[in-house]
Design a protein around this motif. Structure first.
Motif, PDB file in Angstrom:
ATOM      1  N   GLU A 182       0.848  -1.193   0.000  1.00 40.61           N
ATOM      2  CA  GLU A 182       0.000   0.000   0.000  1.00 40.61           C
ATOM      3  C   GLU A 182       0.883   1.242   0.000  1.00 40.61           C
ATOM      4  O   GLU A 182       1.839   1.333   0.771  1.00 40.61           O
ATOM      5  CB  GLU A 182      -0.901   0.041   1.241  1.00 40.61           C
ATOM      6  N   MET A 183       0.554   2.211  -0.874  1.00 39.08           N
ATOM      7  CA  MET A 183       1.294   3.469  -0.928  1.00 39.08           C
ATOM      8  C   MET A 183       0.687   4.466   0.049  1.00 39.08           C
ATOM      9  O   MET A 183      -0.513   4.733   0.026  1.00 39.08           O
ATOM     10  CB  MET A 183       1.247   4.040  -2.345  1.00 39.08           C
ATOM     11  N   HIS A 184       1.516   5.001   0.942  1.00 38.25           N
ATOM     12  CA  HIS A 184       1.089   5.976   1.941  1.00 38.25           C
ATOM     13  C   HIS A 184       1.948   7.238   1.797  1.00 38.25           C
ATOM     14  O   HIS A 184       2.890   7.442   2.569  1.00 38.25           O
ATOM     15  CB  HIS A 184       1.214   5.401   3.355  1.00 38.25           C
ATOM     16  N   PRO A 185       1.647   8.078   0.816  1.00 36.59           N
ATOM     17  CA  PRO A 185       2.497   9.252   0.569  1.00 36.59           C
ATOM     18  C   PRO A 185       2.522  10.245   1.723  1.00 36.59           C
ATOM     19  O   PRO A 185       3.395  11.111   1.769  1.00 36.59           O
ATOM     20  CB  PRO A 185       1.869   9.872  -0.690  1.00 36.59           C
ATOM     21  N   GLN A 186       1.571  10.127   2.643  1.00 41.82           N
ATOM     22  CA  GLN A 186       1.558  11.042   3.789  1.00 41.82           C
ATOM     23  C   GLN A 186       2.647  10.702   4.793  1.00 41.82           C
ATOM     24  O   GLN A 186       2.948  11.509   5.688  1.00 41.82           O
ATOM     25  CB  GLN A 186       0.179  11.006   4.490  1.00 41.82           C
ATOM     26  N   ASN A 187       3.266   9.515   4.660  1.00 41.55           N
ATOM     27  CA  ASN A 187       4.318   9.088   5.584  1.00 41.55           C
ATOM     28  C   ASN A 187       5.702   9.364   5.004  1.00 41.55           C
ATOM     29  O   ASN A 187       5.896   9.282   3.783  1.00 41.55           O
ATOM     30  CB  ASN A 187       4.209   7.591   5.877  1.00 41.55           C
ATOM     31  N   PRO A 188       6.689   9.664   5.866  1.00 40.87           N
ATOM     32  CA  PRO A 188       8.061   9.838   5.371  1.00 40.87           C
ATOM     33  C   PRO A 188       8.655   8.492   4.964  1.00 40.87           C
ATOM     34  O   PRO A 188       8.270   7.439   5.471  1.00 40.87           O
ATOM     35  CB  PRO A 188       8.793  10.430   6.581  1.00 40.87           C
ATOM     36  N   VAL A 189       9.607   8.525   4.031  1.00 40.95           N
ATOM     37  CA  VAL A 189      10.344   7.332   3.629  1.00 40.95           C
ATOM     38  C   VAL A 189      11.071   6.755   4.832  1.00 40.95           C
ATOM     39  O   VAL A 189      11.612   7.521   5.632  1.00 40.95           O
ATOM     40  CB  VAL A 189      11.339   7.696   2.497  1.00 40.95           C
ATOM     41  N   PRO A 190      11.106   5.434   5.082  1.00 46.45           N
ATOM     42  CA  PRO A 190      10.634   4.368   4.199  1.00 46.45           C
ATOM     43  C   PRO A 190       9.202   3.907   4.511  1.00 46.45           C
ATOM     44  O   PRO A 190       8.769   2.873   4.002  1.00 46.45           O
ATOM     45  CB  PRO A 190      11.617   3.240   4.504  1.00 46.45           C
ATOM     46  N   ASN A 191       8.514   4.645   5.347  1.00 52.74           N
ATOM     47  CA  ASN A 191       7.177   4.209   5.745  1.00 52.74           C
ATOM     48  C   ASN A 191       6.086   4.657   4.778  1.00 52.74           C
ATOM     49  O   ASN A 191       4.901   4.584   5.093  1.00 52.74           O
ATOM     50  CB  ASN A 191       6.867   4.728   7.158  1.00 52.74           C
ATOM     51  N   ASP A 192       6.500   5.128   3.591  1.00 55.41           N
ATOM     52  CA  ASP A 192       5.505   5.514   2.589  1.00 55.41           C
ATOM     53  C   ASP A 192       4.961   4.312   1.825  1.00 55.41           C
ATOM     54  O   ASP A 192       3.980   4.424   1.100  1.00 55.41           O
ATOM     55  CB  ASP A 192       6.079   6.543   1.618  1.00 55.41           C
ATOM     56  N   VAL A 193       5.610   3.160   1.965  1.00 57.05           N
ATOM     57  CA  VAL A 193       5.086   1.906   1.419  1.00 57.05           C
ATOM     58  C   VAL A 193       4.943   0.923   2.573  1.00 57.05           C
ATOM     59  O   VAL A 193       5.927   0.621   3.258  1.00 57.05           O
ATOM     60  CB  VAL A 193       6.000   1.315   0.330  1.00 57.05           C
ATOM     61  N   LEU A 194       3.726   0.468   2.802  1.00 58.98           N
ATOM     62  CA  LEU A 194       3.437  -0.453   3.908  1.00 58.98           C
ATOM     63  C   LEU A 194       2.735  -1.692   3.392  1.00 58.98           C
ATOM     64  O   LEU A 194       2.056  -1.660   2.356  1.00 58.98           O
ATOM     65  CB  LEU A 194       2.544   0.239   4.950  1.00 58.98           C
ATOM     66  N   LEU A 195       2.894  -2.780   4.108  1.00 58.01           N
ATOM     67  CA  LEU A 195       2.178  -4.013   3.788  1.00 58.01           C
ATOM     68  C   LEU A 195       0.794  -3.979   4.413  1.00 58.01           C
ATOM     69  O   LEU A 195       0.615  -3.553   5.553  1.00 58.01           O
ATOM     70  CB  LEU A 195       2.942  -5.233   4.314  1.00 58.01           C
ATOM     71  N   SER A 196      -0.201  -4.432   3.648  1.00 58.28           N
ATOM     72  CA  SER A 196      -1.565  -4.520   4.161  1.00 58.28           C
ATOM     73  C   SER A 196      -1.632  -5.559   5.280  1.00 58.28           C
ATOM     74  O   SER A 196      -0.828  -6.497   5.339  1.00 58.28           O
ATOM     75  CB  SER A 196      -2.511  -4.920   3.025  1.00 58.28           C
ATOM     76  N   LEU A 197      -2.613  -5.404   6.171  1.00 57.48           N
ATOM     77  CA  LEU A 197      -2.766  -6.324   7.304  1.00 57.48           C
ATOM     78  C   LEU A 197      -3.517  -7.584   6.865  1.00 57.48           C
ATOM     79  O   LEU A 197      -4.587  -7.927   7.381  1.00 57.48           O
ATOM     80  CB  LEU A 197      -3.503  -5.626   8.446  1.00 57.48           C
ATOM     81  N   LEU A 198      -2.935  -8.307   5.902  1.00 55.51           N
ATOM     82  CA  LEU A 198      -3.616  -9.463   5.330  1.00 55.51           C
ATOM     83  C   LEU A 198      -3.788 -10.590   6.336  1.00 55.51           C
ATOM     84  O   LEU A 198      -4.775 -11.330   6.282  1.00 55.51           O
ATOM     85  CB  LEU A 198      -2.837  -9.972   4.112  1.00 55.51           C
ATOM     86  N   GLY A 199      -2.842 -10.748   7.244  1.00 62.79           N
ATOM     87  CA  GLY A 199      -2.990 -11.772   8.278  1.00 62.79           C
ATOM     88  C   GLY A 199      -4.201 -11.511   9.142  1.00 62.79           C
ATOM     89  O   GLY A 199      -4.969 -12.432   9.463  1.00 62.79           O
ATOM     90  N   ASN A 200      -4.386 -10.246   9.527  1.00 63.52           N
ATOM     91  CA  ASN A 200      -5.566  -9.878  10.314  1.00 63.52           C
ATOM     92  C   ASN A 200      -6.853 -10.187   9.575  1.00 63.52           C
ATOM     93  O   ASN A 200      -7.796 -10.748  10.133  1.00 63.52           O
ATOM     94  CB  ASN A 200      -5.530  -8.380  10.648  1.00 63.52           C
ATOM     95  N   PHE A 201      -6.925  -9.795   8.297  1.00 61.69           N
ATOM     96  CA  PHE A 201      -8.129 -10.010   7.507  1.00 61.69           C
ATOM     97  C   PHE A 201      -8.510 -11.492   7.471  1.00 61.69           C
ATOM     98  O   PHE A 201      -9.650 -11.867   7.730  1.00 61.69           O
ATOM     99  CB  PHE A 201      -7.929  -9.520   6.066  1.00 61.69           C
ATOM    100  N   LEU A 202      -7.529 -12.337   7.136  1.00 66.44           N
ATOM    101  CA  LEU A 202      -7.826 -13.757   6.959  1.00 66.44           C
ATOM    102  C   LEU A 202      -8.158 -14.432   8.284  1.00 66.44           C
ATOM    103  O   LEU A 202      -9.079 -15.252   8.360  1.00 66.44           O
ATOM    104  CB  LEU A 202      -6.640 -14.464   6.296  1.00 66.44           C
ATOM    105  N   TYR A 203      -7.409 -14.073   9.334  1.00 63.87           N
ATOM    106  CA  TYR A 203      -7.647 -14.725  10.628  1.00 63.87           C
ATOM    107  C   TYR A 203      -9.050 -14.408  11.147  1.00 63.87           C
ATOM    108  O   TYR A 203      -9.767 -15.308  11.609  1.00 63.87           O
ATOM    109  CB  TYR A 203      -6.595 -14.264  11.639  1.00 63.87           C
ATOM    110  N   LYS A 204      -9.458 -13.147  11.056  1.00 66.12           N
ATOM    111  CA  LYS A 204     -10.789 -12.773  11.531  1.00 66.12           C
ATOM    112  C   LYS A 204     -11.875 -13.413  10.690  1.00 66.12           C
ATOM    113  O   LYS A 204     -12.949 -13.763  11.190  1.00 66.12           O
ATOM    114  CB  LYS A 204     -10.941 -11.249  11.512  1.00 66.12           C
ATOM    115  N   GLN A 205     -11.607 -13.580   9.400  1.00 60.40           N
ATOM    116  CA  GLN A 205     -12.579 -14.200   8.514  1.00 60.40           C
ATOM    117  C   GLN A 205     -12.732 -15.687   8.815  1.00 60.40           C
ATOM    118  O   GLN A 205     -13.856 -16.199   8.909  1.00 60.40           O
ATOM    119  CB  GLN A 205     -12.145 -14.022   7.055  1.00 60.40           C
TER     120      GLN A 205
END
Length: 218
Positions: A1-24
């Protein structure tokens, strides 16, 4: 996920896919969890522990920034990809799988969370057959709903319903009726039907008649 509001290197973050799948998959928490017996490290943020080869992998592959915090303990899970049972542990952004049949460093692998999430969210469950239009579509049955209330597919598409929640459901054609009727599906079970003619096909779960959805074939 692109987060241009964050300074580098936190402008690109991984989605919380583990959370999504576990809750599902485990809205009430996975059964059979246990703390690793190999020098576990407990994370106060979630109350979960990581040890042994999973902890070594976590430390060697980005730790908190890359994998996130543990959200489960270790447990055995049947894979949605190959039907085999593996020792797994869920993290905020990943799922670790133990593969003792592989030589290190490939005895710990990441589950294909991007594949699962993409197919579930965009109703894709196969190849495009070279035409650019999917010939297979997957619909998850989650809790008391079909995760795609309406999908539009080309003639010749095979639709596969997968029960991913803890409650029994089925999929039955409603209008027109009598085209398909699955058995009662438990978690992990699937049913497929191929649509060979254009039209609008309404279907439901006869165990829970409020669960209505449709497939539009063009």
């Amino acid at each position: 996920e692109m987060h241009p509001q964050n300074p580098v290197p936190n402008d690109v973050l991984l989605s919380l896919l583990g959370n999504f799948l576990y809750k599902q998959k485990y809205p009430n928490g996975a059964q059979g969890q246990h703390v690793s017996t190999e020098s576990p490290r407990k994370f106060a943020e979630t109350g979960k522990s990581v040890g042994g080869k999973f902890l070594s992998y976590w430390n060697a592959h980005g730790g908190l920034a890359q994998q996130g915090l543990p959200i489960s303990e270790e447990f055995d899970e049947r894979s949605d990809l190959d039907g085999k049972t593996y020792r797994v542990q869920y993290f905020e952004r990943a799922v670790f799988e133990m593969h003792p049949e592989n030589k290190p460093p490939y005895d710990v692998l990441l589950s294909q969370l991007g594949t699962f999430r993409y197919k579930a969210k965009y109703n894709v469950a196969g190849s495009t057959g070279g035409t650019g239009a999917p010939k297979e579509v997957g619909i998850n049955i989650v809790d008391f709903r079909f995760d795609a209330a309406e999908v539009t597919v080309p003639v010749g598409t095979k639709v596969t319903w997968t029960e991913v929640g803890p409650t029994e459901h089925n999929t039955v054609s409603k209008s027109p009726s009598g085209l398909w009727e699955s058995d009662i599906l438990n978690r992990g079970q699937k049913y497929s039907y191929t649509f060979t003619k254009a039209g609008t096909y309404e279907y439901w779960c006869t165990l829970h008649p409020e669960m209505l959805a449709k497939v539009i074939v063009k």
